[in-house]
Write an enzyme that holds these catalytic residues in place. Structure first.
Site, PDB file in Angstrom:
ATOM      1  N   LYS A  29       0.828  -1.200   0.000  1.00 38.64           N
ATOM      2  CA  LYS A  29       0.000   0.000   0.000  1.00 38.64           C
ATOM      3  C   LYS A  29       0.870   1.261   0.000  1.00 38.64           C
ATOM      4  CE  LYS A  29      -3.781  -0.546   2.440  1.00 38.64           C
ATOM      5  NZ  LYS A  29      -4.437  -0.769   3.736  1.00 38.64           N
ATOM      6  N   ARG A  98      -3.089   3.200   8.553  1.00 40.71           N
ATOM      7  CA  ARG A  98      -3.451   2.043   7.726  1.00 40.71           C
ATOM      8  C   ARG A  98      -2.319   1.031   7.666  1.00 40.71           C
ATOM      9  NH1 ARG A  98      -4.730   4.808   2.056  1.00 40.71           N
ATOM     10  NH2 ARG A  98      -5.962   2.912   1.721  1.00 40.71           N
ATOM     11  N   GLY A 107      -8.470  -7.832   4.516  1.00 43.20           N
ATOM     12  CA  GLY A 107      -9.245  -7.920   5.742  1.00 43.20           C
ATOM     13  C   GLY A 107      -8.501  -8.512   6.919  1.00 43.20           C
ATOM     14  N   MET A 109      -5.676  -7.229   8.431  1.00 45.96           N
ATOM     15  CA  MET A 109      -5.039  -6.327   9.368  1.00 45.96           C
ATOM     16  C   MET A 109      -5.870  -5.065   9.552  1.00 45.96           C
ATOM     17  SD  MET A 109      -1.120  -7.321   9.018  1.00 45.96           S
ATOM     18  CE  MET A 109      -0.858  -6.300   7.641  1.00 45.96           C
ATOM     19  N   ARG A 343      -3.396  -1.167  -6.450  1.00 47.32           N
ATOM     20  CA  ARG A 343      -2.495  -2.317  -6.464  1.00 47.32           C
ATOM     21  C   ARG A 343      -2.830  -3.139  -7.697  1.00 47.32           C
ATOM     22  NH1 ARG A 343      -5.607  -4.639  -1.415  1.00 47.32           N
ATOM     23  NH2 ARG A 343      -7.572  -4.843  -2.466  1.00 47.32           N
ATOM     24  N   HIS A 459      -9.132 -34.636   7.426  1.00 49.51           N
ATOM     25  CA  HIS A 459      -8.636 -35.864   6.795  1.00 49.51           C
ATOM     26  C   HIS A 459      -9.147 -35.978   5.355  1.00 49.51           C
ATOM     27  CE1 HIS A 459      -8.926 -40.217   5.815  1.00 49.51           C
ATOM     28  NE2 HIS A 459      -7.735 -40.250   6.377  1.00 49.51           N
ATOM     29  N   ARG A 582       3.910 -48.209 -15.999  1.00 50.01           N
ATOM     30  CA  ARG A 582       3.939 -49.252 -14.956  1.00 50.01           C
ATOM     31  C   ARG A 582       3.457 -50.550 -15.566  1.00 50.01           C
ATOM     32  NH1 ARG A 582       1.253 -44.875 -13.020  1.00 50.01           N
ATOM     33  NH2 ARG A 582       2.194 -43.750 -11.270  1.00 50.01           N
ATOM     34  N   ARG A 637       8.781 -49.467 -16.685  1.00 51.01           N
ATOM     35  CA  ARG A 637       9.334 -49.910 -15.397  1.00 51.01           C
ATOM     36  C   ARG A 637       9.038 -51.388 -15.196  1.00 51.01           C
ATOM     37  NH1 ARG A 637       7.126 -47.291  -9.970  1.00 51.01           N
ATOM     38  NH2 ARG A 637       5.340 -48.606 -10.458  1.00 51.01           N
ATOM     39  N   GLU A 767      15.170 -43.919  -6.153  1.00 50.45           N
ATOM     40  CA  GLU A 767      14.056 -43.716  -5.230  1.00 50.45           C
ATOM     41  C   GLU A 767      14.379 -44.212  -3.825  1.00 50.45           C
ATOM     42  OE1 GLU A 767      10.626 -45.949  -6.473  1.00 50.45           O
ATOM     43  OE2 GLU A 767      11.852 -47.539  -7.344  1.00 50.45           O
ATOM     44  N   SER A 786      15.753 -42.067 -13.404  1.00 52.42           N
ATOM     45  CA  SER A 786      14.470 -41.397 -13.255  1.00 52.42           C
ATOM     46  C   SER A 786      14.179 -41.329 -11.761  1.00 52.42           C
ATOM     47  CB  SER A 786      13.379 -42.178 -13.990  1.00 52.42           C
ATOM     48  OG  SER A 786      12.142 -41.557 -13.744  1.00 52.42           O
ATOM     49  N   GLY A 788      12.264 -41.336  -8.625  1.00 49.97           N
ATOM     50  CA  GLY A 788      10.940 -41.737  -8.130  1.00 49.97           C
ATOM     51  C   GLY A 788      10.721 -40.986  -6.832  1.00 49.97           C
ATOM     52  N   THR A 789      10.224 -39.763  -6.976  1.00 52.06           N
ATOM     53  CA  THR A 789      10.228 -38.904  -5.781  1.00 52.06           C
ATOM     54  C   THR A 789       9.139 -39.279  -4.778  1.00 52.06           C
ATOM     55  OG1 THR A 789       8.957 -37.277  -7.024  1.00 52.06           O
ATOM     56  CG2 THR A 789      11.328 -36.943  -6.886  1.00 52.06           C
ATOM     57  N   ASN A 790       8.162 -40.094  -5.191  1.00 54.34           N
ATOM     58  CA  ASN A 790       7.197 -40.548  -4.176  1.00 54.34           C
ATOM     59  C   ASN A 790       7.899 -41.442  -3.163  1.00 54.34           C
ATOM     60  OD1 ASN A 790       5.334 -39.262  -5.737  1.00 54.34           O
ATOM     61  ND2 ASN A 790       4.294 -41.116  -6.433  1.00 54.34           N
ATOM     62  N   ASP A 791       8.583 -42.469  -3.668  1.00 52.78           N
ATOM     63  CA  ASP A 791       9.296 -43.351  -2.749  1.00 52.78           C
ATOM     64  C   ASP A 791      10.447 -42.625  -2.069  1.00 52.78           C
ATOM     65  OD1 ASP A 791       8.517 -46.060  -2.166  1.00 52.78           O
ATOM     66  OD2 ASP A 791       8.493 -46.391  -4.325  1.00 52.78           O
ATOM     67  N   CYS A 854       9.789 -39.183 -12.460  1.00 60.50           N
ATOM     68  CA  CYS A 854       8.439 -39.664 -12.581  1.00 60.50           C
ATOM     69  C   CYS A 854       7.878 -39.591 -11.165  1.00 60.50           C
ATOM     70  CB  CYS A 854       8.401 -41.089 -13.135  1.00 60.50           C
ATOM     71  SG  CYS A 854       9.383 -42.254 -12.207  1.00 60.50           S
ATOM     72  N   TYR A 874      13.924 -34.023 -18.167  1.00 57.86           N
ATOM     73  CA  TYR A 874      12.479 -34.039 -18.359  1.00 57.86           C
ATOM     74  C   TYR A 874      11.760 -34.316 -17.048  1.00 57.86           C
ATOM     75  CZ  TYR A 874      12.671 -39.148 -18.120  1.00 57.86           C
ATOM     76  OH  TYR A 874      12.862 -40.427 -17.689  1.00 57.86           O
TER      77      TYR A 874
HETATM   78  P1  ADP Z   1      -7.858  -2.142   3.614  1.00 56.61           P
HETATM   79  O1  ADP Z   1      -6.471  -2.555   3.403  1.00 56.61           O
HETATM   80  O2  ADP Z   1      -8.645  -3.042   4.499  1.00 56.61           O
HETATM   81  O3  ADP Z   1      -8.543  -1.782   2.329  1.00 56.61           O
HETATM   82  P2  ADP Z   1      -7.404   0.665   4.000  1.00 56.61           P
HETATM   83  O4  ADP Z   1      -6.213   1.091   4.745  1.00 56.61           O
HETATM   84  O5  ADP Z   1      -7.303   0.739   2.546  1.00 56.61           O
HETATM   85  O6  ADP Z   1      -7.785  -0.796   4.475  1.00 56.61           O
HETATM   86  O7  ADP Z   1      -8.610   1.545   4.531  1.00 56.61           O
HETATM   87  C1  ADP Z   1      -9.940   1.145   4.763  1.00 56.61           C
HETATM   88  C2  ADP Z   1     -10.872   2.106   4.031  1.00 56.61           C
HETATM   89  O8  ADP Z   1     -10.675   3.443   4.487  1.00 56.61           O
HETATM   90  C3  ADP Z   1     -10.637   2.132   2.540  1.00 56.61           C
HETATM   91  O9  ADP Z   1     -11.856   2.164   1.882  1.00 56.61           O
HETATM   92  C4  ADP Z   1      -9.873   3.390   2.309  1.00 56.61           C
HETATM   93  O10 ADP Z   1     -10.108   3.902   1.044  1.00 56.61           O
HETATM   94  C5  ADP Z   1     -10.402   4.315   3.410  1.00 56.61           C
HETATM   95  N1  ADP Z   1      -9.376   5.291   3.806  1.00 56.61           N
HETATM   96  C6  ADP Z   1      -8.137   5.006   4.242  1.00 56.61           C
HETATM   97  N2  ADP Z   1      -7.438   6.136   4.466  1.00 56.61           N
HETATM   98  C7  ADP Z   1      -8.249   7.155   4.169  1.00 56.61           C
HETATM   99  C8  ADP Z   1      -8.085   8.581   4.171  1.00 56.61           C
HETATM  100  N3  ADP Z   1      -6.943   9.153   4.528  1.00 56.61           N
HETATM  101  N4  ADP Z   1      -9.143   9.321   3.800  1.00 56.61           N
HETATM  102  C9  ADP Z   1     -10.309   8.731   3.438  1.00 56.61           C
HETATM  103  N5  ADP Z   1     -10.521   7.409   3.404  1.00 56.61           N
HETATM  104  C10 ADP Z   1      -9.498   6.620   3.751  1.00 56.61           C
HETATM  105 MG    MG Z   2       8.611 -46.429  -6.330  1.00 57.77          MG
HETATM  106 MG    MG Z   3      -7.827  -0.675   1.024  1.00 55.41          MG
END
Ligand code: ADP
Ligand code: MG
Ligand code: MG
Length: 902
Positions: A29, A98, A107, A109, A343, A459, A582, A637, A767, A786, A788-791, A854, A874
């Protein structure tokens, strides 16, 4: 000493000081905010605290020396630039704090908005906004809410309940109906909630708010959900997060303000166009939280044409600059557009290929780069069969898509019944509450597995993925009753024998048969969909990128195939030979009887008799395969598994004999079989009489196979074809074993081949760890290795796959001892080291030694890169994995030639 060094260390970067290549230091970011700033896009000013500061804090529990001062300095310069001061009661500067790690962790952090508001500056904020009290109190309540939740761990529901109470009191369910007074009341309620949970008042001092928020972002790196997410996504645990402090801009100032997200192309299909959502009069987090319904981004054109045009212009610039799909967050404050994040956007597998192809067309990237931007896991996803859901099929339940694919079959509730019905040729779906190791045979027999409990590491999930079998786990709407052989779901009862359809990609469960079709991409590989004729953008993109992978890759790709039809399909998928044929299946079915005769032979004559009967059958098998692979190498084989695997299980035989005796029937033959099975019983069959050991103990067995191979090759050549057989000896641990087999084989070959021009290579599997460690000696007697990475994995780790995957792998994955099962992806440090040693020492002894692999690792993307690095010639994998291996082998060559994308 350490303190001395860190005093001068730069921990804080202004946005103008960074760029997109500094992700390690500034996080994704921060690096991208800096990049946009330098591109001249309207980014609110701010600064980034580095991941190094985070790491120092996490290591010591304290902010490193010098950090506080640097924050102070950057804050002052931000205040100067904005002409406002943090906490100024009359005209306050507000900031957001942020998180932002190198890899996006959606979501996972924390972010706190509106830092700097307190009981006094809220009044100033209102004045600043032209007396907009509602806005000011709304911003303040948001601060207390986000700060309480993310910094002080106050349960979020409490705030939400208070909002609900306020709305109820007002008789509305729209948060926009709450006026300034209501919000002022809400701030009081929030403060009380805050005090109740933290034992202190909400901090009024802005700098304290800021410092606590920064600390909370640092701490969020080690929050449990972040740790779990990183493990799942295989993100290293020691990167740390950066913290961005950004001047606030306000989307909640009224109807001429708002906030939204935008994609420069459709992240689902890759199609070009404008994709995104917009929400008027709101702050950023409202879009994600789904508080009110957003409108499609196109409508912004009508709402605020100027901002819309400007946004489109920036989107185009960003795409041109990043040369990729961009994902953008923006806010409009009273008609002024601000860019808050960009991003390179996540996308589906299909979109990844389509977009890479488009960007090549647009001249933004070259084909190497396009190849680099897709991967084998995505291609594999596009190759799973899919349900034809064109008419009304409604799922009755949704579990976890634990292992992809689309499977249809009759419901069975026990492993035994699964084996039984499957044996009659019926497709079955094994339904269990959860599976355990006793279910293994049933899982193997079933088309798919459906459980009502357990997640992605249960499981069922782990084993199914290991077997490449479709699995939906944790479909908890299912009420499974094993003794009654039924389950109920959505008021309906499903009995044994009823048909269900399960989708291991989406986790959806359907009653009845949903038609399945091969994906377009498979139709393309099968040759039934012409990439030059179709208007399917995905197929065209896949074709183009595959062609490029084929021209770049150094690794050849072969297939594991035991039958003519398998060989034919693999060839259509691009296999350049067979790396593992085989021979054991050739001893099954109606040939079992011959194998029994072989095992029970009391005299040399009886044994030779049995072998002589097997010889023509084997020869036919090989002829079919050599013909399909005309002109391409075929590695056969020699028989590998212990012979008692071809006999009925001990218990079953014992019962049969007892029953027959009771009836007074003639059981001489069964008794002899039973005695043989008892005699051949092994405690650890994996480590017992199998592979080359069998060939050395049972006279004539390998000789028969070698003769069948040589005769088949001669037959094919005589008919005008080209056969290139390679005879592979399994389980060799010492060169003497190979020398013995080879001496006999060469004699037979010379005799059969005569002057037909057929050439037969003789090589060995590597192997057994000892073979890897004595590869220099073994190479003297082998024309190829060749792996035989399983064994090799089994014996390298000392565990038997069938036992351990079900028994404890889930726990090892949970504990992070494995990031991924070593059967799925090669363990580079351990087992991979054995491969490396053997490759180096084998080649040193015999420079022209052919090296291949293999075993299932041959089709695993990461492993393919490893085999490329180690210099193998190969890889060989199952037919369906051949395209994946081709693609990854291409990517491996491109990567090592130094092209780097993001
Ligand atoms: P996330 O990584 O969860 O998207 P962000 O750091 O991008 O978290 O921020 C959460 C929300 O707050 C985003 O929608 C972002 O655009 C908004 N936001 C972050 N900083 C500002 C700011 N300085 N002014 C207005 N909105 C902001
Ligand atoms: Mg074998
Ligand atoms: Mg964001």
């Amino acid at each position: 000493m350490a303190a001395q060094e860190t005093v001068d260390h730069k921990y804080v970067y202004d946005f103008a000081e960074g760029n997109k290549d500094l992700k390690d230091l500034l996080g994704g970011k921060g690096a991208n905010l800096a990049e946009m700033t330098n591109l001249g896009l309207p980014v609110p000013p701010g600064f980034t605290i580095t991941t190094e500061a985070c790491k120092a804090y996490l290591a010591t529990g304290q902010e490193p020396d010098g950090l506080a001062g640097q924050i102070e300095a950057h804050l002052e310069s931000l205040e100067r630039g904005m002409g406002r001061k943090l906490g100024d009661p009359d005209d306050p500067l507000l900031v957001s704090v942020r998180s932002g790690a190198k890899f996006s962790m959606p979501g996972m952090m924390e972010t706190v908005l509106n830092v700097g508001l307190n009981d006094r500056s809220v009044v100033g904020l209102s004045a600043q906004a032209g007396g907009n009290d509602r806005f000011a109190w709304d911003s303040y309540r948001r601060l207390i809410q986000m700060f309480g939740k993310t910094v002080c761990e106050v349960p979020g529901e409490e705030f939400e309940h208070a909002i609900d109470d306020a709305k109820r009191a007002k008789g509305t369910d729209n948060d926009l109906d709450l006026d300034a007074n209501d919000l002022r009341g809400l701030v009081d309620a929030f403060k009380k909630i805050f005090a109740k949970h933290t034992g202190r008042e909400f901090p009024q001092e802005p700098r304290e708010q800021l410092d606590l928020a920064i600390r909370a972002v640092f701490d969020s790196w080690n929050a449990e959900r972040a740790v779990v997410y990183r493990r799942q996504e295989r993100i290293p645990a020691d990167l740390g997060t950066a913290v961005n402090v950004v001047a606030m801009v306000f989307g909640n100032l009224g109807p001429d303000s708002g906030t939204g997200v935008a994609f420069t192309r459709d992240p689902a299909s890759g199609a070009q166009g404008i994709y995104g959502d917009y929400l008027a009069n709101a702050q950023g987090e409202d879009v994600v939280a789904g508080i009110r319904n957003t409108v499609p981004l196109q409508e912004l054109e009508r709402i605020d044409k100027k901002s819309y045009d400007e946004l489109l212009d920036y989107m185009a610039r960003l795409e041109g600059h990043y040369k990729d799909l961009c994902d953008i967050e923006f806010t409009i404050e009273r008609g002024k557009l601000w860019m808050l994040q960009t991003r390179v956007g996540k996308r589906t597998a299909a979109a990844a290929f389509v977009i890479a192809g488009q960007l090549v067309d647009e001249g933004l990237i070259d084909l190497n780069e396009a190849l680099h931007r897709v991967n084998g896991a995505q291609l594999a996803q596009l190759m799973f069969p899919r349900f034809k859901l064109d008419h009304d099929f409604e799922p009755v339940a949704k579990g976890i898509g634990a292992s992809p694919g689309a499977a249809v079959g009759k419901v069975v509730f026990t492993s035994a019944r699964a084996v039984e019905l499957a044996g009659e040729g019926e497709p079955v779906i094994l339904v269990r509450r959860e599976t355990n190791p006793d279910d293994l045979n049933g899982m193997i027999a079933a088309k798919g597995i459906l459980t009502s409990r357990g997640g992605k590491t249960s499981h069922a999930a782990v084993v199914a993925r290991g077997m490449g079998k479709t699995c939906v786990s944790g479909a908890d709407e299912l009420e499974v009753n094993i003794p009654a052989k039924k389950f109920t779901v959505a008021g309906q009862t499903v009995n044994e024998g009823d048909v269900v359809s399960i989708d291991g990609t989406t986790g959806k469960v359907y009653l009845g048969e949903v038609p399945v079709m091969p994906s377009e991409v498979v139709q393309y590989f099968e040759g039934t969909l012409d990439p030059e004729q179709t208007d399917d953008a995905l197929v065209r993109a896949v074709h183009r990128i595959m062609m490029h992978a084929d021209t770049t890759r150094r690794l050849r790709v072969r297939t594991n195939a035991d039958t003519g039809p398998d060989a034919a399909r693999a060839r259509r998928f691009g296999a350049e030979g067979i790396g593992l044929c085989r021979t054991e299946h050739m001893f099954l079915g109606d040939r079992r009887e011959l194998v029994e005769r072989l095992i029970l032979a009391g005299t040399d004559a009886e044994r030779e008799d049995a072998l002589a009967a097997l010889l023509p059958l084997q020869r036919e098998d090989f002829i079919a395969i050599f013909q399909e692979m005309d002109g391409l190498p075929v590695t056969v084989r020699l028989i590998d598994p212990p012979l008692h695997e071809f006999l009925p299980p001990l218990e079953q035989l014992a019962v049969n004999v007892a029953v027959a005796q009771e009836r007074g029937e003639d059981v001489a033959k069964e008794e002899a079989l039973l005695a043989a099975v008892r005699r051949m019983h092994e405690e650890n069959p994996m480590l017992g009489l199998r592979g080359v050991r069998l060939g050395l103990v049972i006279p004539g067995l390998f000789a028969m196979q070698v003769r069948a191979i040589a005769e088949a090759a001669v037959t094919v050549v005589r008919d005008g074809g080209t056969a290139c057989p390679e005879i592979m000896v399994p389980l060799v641990g010492a060169v003497q074993e190979l020398e013995t087999v080879r001496a006999e084989a060469e004699k037979i070959i010379a005799e059969v081949v005569g002057n037909s021009g057929v050439e037969v290579l003789i090589g060995t599997m590597i192997e057994v760890p000892r073979a890897a460690l004595t590869a220099g000696q073994i190479a003297e007697a082998a024309q190829f290795f060749s792996f035989g990475t399983n064994d090799l994995t089994q014996m390298g780790w000392g565990f038997s796959r069938d036992d351990v995957e079900g028994a404890f792998f889930w726990r090892y994955l949970e504990l992070g001892i494995f990031g991924i099962s070593p059967f799925e992806s090669i363990d580079r440090e351990g087992v991979g080291r054995l491969v490396r040693i053997a490759a180096e020492e084998g080649r040193a002894a015999r420079p022209e030694l052919k090296l291949g692999v293999c075993g299932e690792h041959g089709g695993d993307p990461d492993s393919v890169h490893f085999f490329h690095e180690v210099g193998l010639d190969y890889v060989s994998c199952s037919p369906f994995r051949v395209p994946v291996a081709r693609l990854e082998a291409g990517r491996a060559s491109v990567t090592t030639t130094g092209s780097d994308s993001r």
